[in-house]
Design a protein around this motif. Structure first.
Motif, mmCIF file in Angstrom:
data_model
loop_
_atom_site.group_PDB
_atom_site.id
_atom_site.type_symbol
_atom_site.label_atom_id
_atom_site.label_comp_id
_atom_site.label_asym_id
_atom_site.label_seq_id
_atom_site.Cartn_x
_atom_site.Cartn_y
_atom_site.Cartn_z
ATOM 1 N N HIS A 244 0.827 -1.211 0.000
ATOM 2 C CA HIS A 244 0.000 0.000 0.000
ATOM 3 C C HIS A 244 0.862 1.261 0.000
ATOM 4 C CE1 HIS A 244 -3.451 2.518 0.611
ATOM 5 N NE2 HIS A 244 -3.101 2.877 1.830
ATOM 6 N N SER A 245 1.938 1.267 0.769
ATOM 7 C CA SER A 245 2.840 2.428 0.811
ATOM 8 C C SER A 245 3.504 2.653 -0.543
ATOM 9 C CB SER A 245 3.913 2.239 1.891
ATOM 10 O OG SER A 245 3.336 2.196 3.177
ATOM 11 N N CYS A 246 3.944 1.573 -1.178
ATOM 12 C CA CYS A 246 4.549 1.684 -2.512
ATOM 13 C C CYS A 246 3.543 2.199 -3.536
ATOM 14 C CB CYS A 246 5.091 0.333 -2.962
ATOM 15 S SG CYS A 246 6.521 -0.238 -2.043
ATOM 16 N N ASN A 247 2.323 1.667 -3.467
ATOM 17 C CA ASN A 247 1.276 2.122 -4.386
ATOM 18 C C ASN A 247 1.055 3.624 -4.283
ATOM 19 O OD1 ASN A 247 0.858 -0.475 -5.253
ATOM 20 N ND2 ASN A 247 -1.023 -0.808 -4.093
ATOM 21 N N GLN A 248 0.933 4.118 -3.063
ATOM 22 C CA GLN A 248 0.671 5.543 -2.887
ATOM 23 C C GLN A 248 1.871 6.390 -3.307
ATOM 24 O OE1 GLN A 248 -1.077 5.986 1.174
ATOM 25 N NE2 GLN A 248 -2.915 6.441 0.020
ATOM 26 N N ASN A 249 3.066 5.906 -3.036
ATOM 27 C CA ASN A 249 4.251 6.646 -3.467
ATOM 28 C C ASN A 249 4.265 6.814 -4.979
ATOM 29 O OD1 ASN A 249 7.348 6.465 -4.423
ATOM 30 N ND2 ASN A 249 7.234 7.521 -2.458
ATOM 31 N N ILE A 250 3.870 5.777 -5.705
ATOM 32 C CA ILE A 250 3.875 5.820 -7.167
ATOM 33 C C ILE A 250 2.744 6.693 -7.713
ATOM 34 C CG2 ILE A 250 3.427 4.403 -9.224
ATOM 35 C CD1 ILE A 250 5.070 2.189 -7.798
ATOM 36 N N ILE A 251 1.522 6.477 -7.228
ATOM 37 C CA ILE A 251 0.382 7.205 -7.830
ATOM 38 C C ILE A 251 0.444 8.701 -7.553
ATOM 39 C CG2 ILE A 251 -1.095 5.158 -7.767
ATOM 40 C CD1 ILE A 251 -2.601 6.434 -5.386
ATOM 41 N N PHE A 252 1.002 9.107 -6.404
ATOM 42 C CA PHE A 252 1.076 10.538 -6.096
ATOM 43 C C PHE A 252 2.134 11.254 -6.936
ATOM 44 C CE2 PHE A 252 -0.888 9.645 -1.722
ATOM 45 C CZ PHE A 252 -2.132 10.091 -2.145
ATOM 46 N N GLN A 253 2.993 10.493 -7.608
ATOM 47 C CA GLN A 253 3.992 11.102 -8.490
ATOM 48 C C GLN A 253 3.455 11.288 -9.909
ATOM 49 O OE1 GLN A 253 6.867 12.035 -7.223
ATOM 50 N NE2 GLN A 253 7.330 10.714 -5.481
ATOM 51 N N LEU A 254 2.330 10.664 -10.224
ATOM 52 C CA LEU A 254 1.847 10.640 -11.603
ATOM 53 C C LEU A 254 1.380 12.000 -12.111
ATOM 54 C CD1 LEU A 254 -0.192 7.285 -11.520
ATOM 55 C CD2 LEU A 254 2.071 7.670 -12.513
ATOM 56 N N ASN A 255 0.546 12.677 -11.332
ATOM 57 C CA ASN A 255 -0.016 13.968 -11.765
ATOM 58 C C ASN A 255 -0.287 14.813 -10.519
ATOM 59 O OD1 ASN A 255 -1.568 16.109 -12.745
ATOM 60 N ND2 ASN A 255 -2.610 14.835 -14.265
ATOM 61 N N PRO A 256 0.666 15.660 -10.109
ATOM 62 C CA PRO A 256 0.529 16.433 -8.864
ATOM 63 C C PRO A 256 -0.743 17.273 -8.788
ATOM 64 C CG PRO A 256 2.769 16.561 -9.678
ATOM 65 C CD PRO A 256 1.983 15.878 -10.746
ATOM 66 N N ALA A 257 -1.247 17.726 -9.931
ATOM 67 C CA ALA A 257 -2.435 18.579 -9.928
ATOM 68 C C ALA A 257 -3.725 17.789 -9.698
ATOM 69 C CB ALA A 257 -2.537 19.339 -11.256
ATOM 70 N N ALA A 258 -3.642 16.461 -9.771
ATOM 71 C CA ALA A 258 -4.855 15.643 -9.675
ATOM 72 C C ALA A 258 -4.767 14.628 -8.543
ATOM 73 C CB ALA A 258 -5.080 14.924 -11.003
ATOM 74 N N ARG A 259 -4.038 14.954 -7.487
ATOM 75 C CA ARG A 259 -3.777 13.947 -6.454
ATOM 76 C C ARG A 259 -5.026 13.504 -5.688
ATOM 77 N NH1 ARG A 259 2.161 16.240 -4.666
ATOM 78 N NH2 ARG A 259 3.306 15.047 -6.217
ATOM 79 N N SER A 260 -5.964 14.410 -5.452
ATOM 80 C CA SER A 260 -7.192 13.997 -4.754
ATOM 81 C C SER A 260 -8.015 13.057 -5.626
ATOM 82 C CB SER A 260 -8.024 15.229 -4.370
ATOM 83 O OG SER A 260 -7.466 15.888 -3.266
ATOM 84 N N ARG A 261 -8.091 13.365 -6.933
ATOM 85 C CA ARG A 261 -8.836 12.490 -7.844
ATOM 86 C C ARG A 261 -8.141 11.139 -7.989
ATOM 87 N NH1 ARG A 261 -8.618 16.408 -12.583
ATOM 88 N NH2 ARG A 261 -7.258 17.506 -11.131
#
Length: 399
Positions: free
Chosen positions: A319-336
């Motif tokens: 879960h920690s790895c998943n979140q680390n990766i997805i939050f790097q994808l598009n900083p402007a869309a992190r809540s979505r």
């Protein structure tokens, strides 16, 4: 999108945020060990009381899907305390409930607004340096996971010592206090100009554009499904022979999962250094191995406790790895992005709970463990797809 200040060094504020995450997440789990007490209090069938758990899960999922994405277009500094106020109101209704429908209303209200934690986490990613995202998110996830684990134990303990409503009273008061403090201390971050309807169109586009978000969401859903199988079968296994444990001891045993929850900050640090792929494989391997220990745990309480602790560790790593990766994808869309990921995560959890009960009734503990092993294998499959896609993406950039 970043604030001028980096809050990663503000330990008191981060600690407060971690407590807020744990309190919000735990709000959806208080009712699980209280079913018998609520049944006697309102003199209704146990099957009706059990719906309270379902309502908590459904309302939280709806909040993830329809409320969390708003974090990208509203002022999070004000939005988070407002959501916590809504959750506190829901908990207050539960505490004042004179019948089961009133408890359901309070549970649904608390479930919808307790998604404040899932708005708080993307906020933090915008208020720290990029190289600190994994570590900081890991710290907040420790608070969230510990909150979930402690919620059932504390609610059961307070029910035995005082009254089942006491956990709702105390958590509502604490929620209000923390919300008031956070309103003054949360950092301000910029937001996007976007309509509510366009949020969901953009979420569809994110699913098309960000293949890693899809793979990591499916991976997260599989590992949480495996963990949720334990949540739905632990009482059936441990309260029956040969163990015949009392409910309170079942709750105490689940506290071994705290060690896994506390690992998320360390995992986040290594993820920040680029070890996401290796950590993900380690997490999937740990989850698979845990099911072997849990199988032996059908006759050995020590083996079950070890398996429970290890599967919690595996879940925390992935879960920690998943979140680390997805939050790097598009900083402007992190809540979505977080909304998409967490919705998939909890859909997996709901499916895992149902699978656990089905497997138990159609093959006993052996079938539960085999199904858990299959879910761990499915998680490894999505990890492989994600790794291959990422390598191809890196090669395309270099060529």
């Amino acid at each position: 999108m970043h604030t001028s200040a980096d809050i990663s060094q503000n330990k008191p504020l981060l600690m407060l945020m971690a407590v807020a995450c744990g309190l919000c997440a735990g709000a959806n789990y208080y009712c699980q060990p209280l079913i018998s007490s609520i049944q006697h209090s309102f003199n209704v069938p146990q099957s009706q009381v059990a719906l309270t758990v379902t309502f908590a899960q459904i309302s939280y999922a709806l909040g993830l899907l329809f409320i969390v994405p708003l974090g990208d277009i509203v002022n999070k500094t004000k939005f988070i305390p407002i959501l916590m106020l809504g959750a506190a109101i829901g908990l207050g209704i539960c505490a004042l409930a004179v019948n089961l429908p009133m408890l359901w209303i309070g549970t649904i209200t608390a479930g919808l607004f307790s998604v404040a934690a899932q708005v708080l986490i993307p906020l933090v990613t915008l208020a720290v340096r990029p190289e600190k995202i994994g570590e900081t998110v890991g710290f907040l996830m420790s608070g969230l996971l510990v909150g979930i684990l402690l919620s059932t134990s504390l609610s059961g303990l307070l029910s035995n010592l005082i009254h089942w409503k006491m956990i709702y009273i105390l958590s509502a008061i604490l929620m209000l206090v923390i919300a008031a403090i956070l309103m003054r201390q949360l950092p301000n971050v910029s937001t996007m100009q976007m309509s509510y309807s366009s949020i969901f169109k953009s979420m569809g586009q994110l699913l098309k554009q960000e293949r890693r978000l899809v793979y990591r969401s499916l991976l997260g859903g599989c590992v949480f499904a495996a963990m949720s199988m334990l949540f739905s079968t632990i009482a059936m296994l441990l309260t029956a022979p040969p163990f015949s444990l009392a409910d309170v001891w079942v709750g105490v045993l689940t506290l071994v999962g705290v060690f896994g929850a506390l690992s998320t900050q360390s995992v986040g640090k290594w993820a920040d250094r680029g070890y996401n792929a290796k950590l993900t494989w380690a997490g999937c391997s740990i989850m698979a191995f845990s099911w072997l220990l849990l199988y032996i745990g059908g006759h050995s309480l020590l083996s079950y406790a070890l398996g429970y602790g290890i599967i919690s560790l595996g879940l925390a790593i992935v879960h920690s790895c998943n979140q680390n990766i997805i939050f790097q994808l598009n900083p402007a869309a992190r809540s979505r992005i977080n909304s998409i990921y967490m919705t998939s995560y909890f859909i997996g959890g709901a499916c895992g709970s149902a699978l656990g009960v089905y497997a138990w009734h159609h093959g006993g503990w052996t079938m539960v463990c085999l199904t858990g092993l299959v879910l761990a294998a499915a998680a490894a499959f999505f990890a492989l797809l994600d790794q291959r896609y990422n390598l191809q993406h890196i090669q395309q950039k270099q060529s």
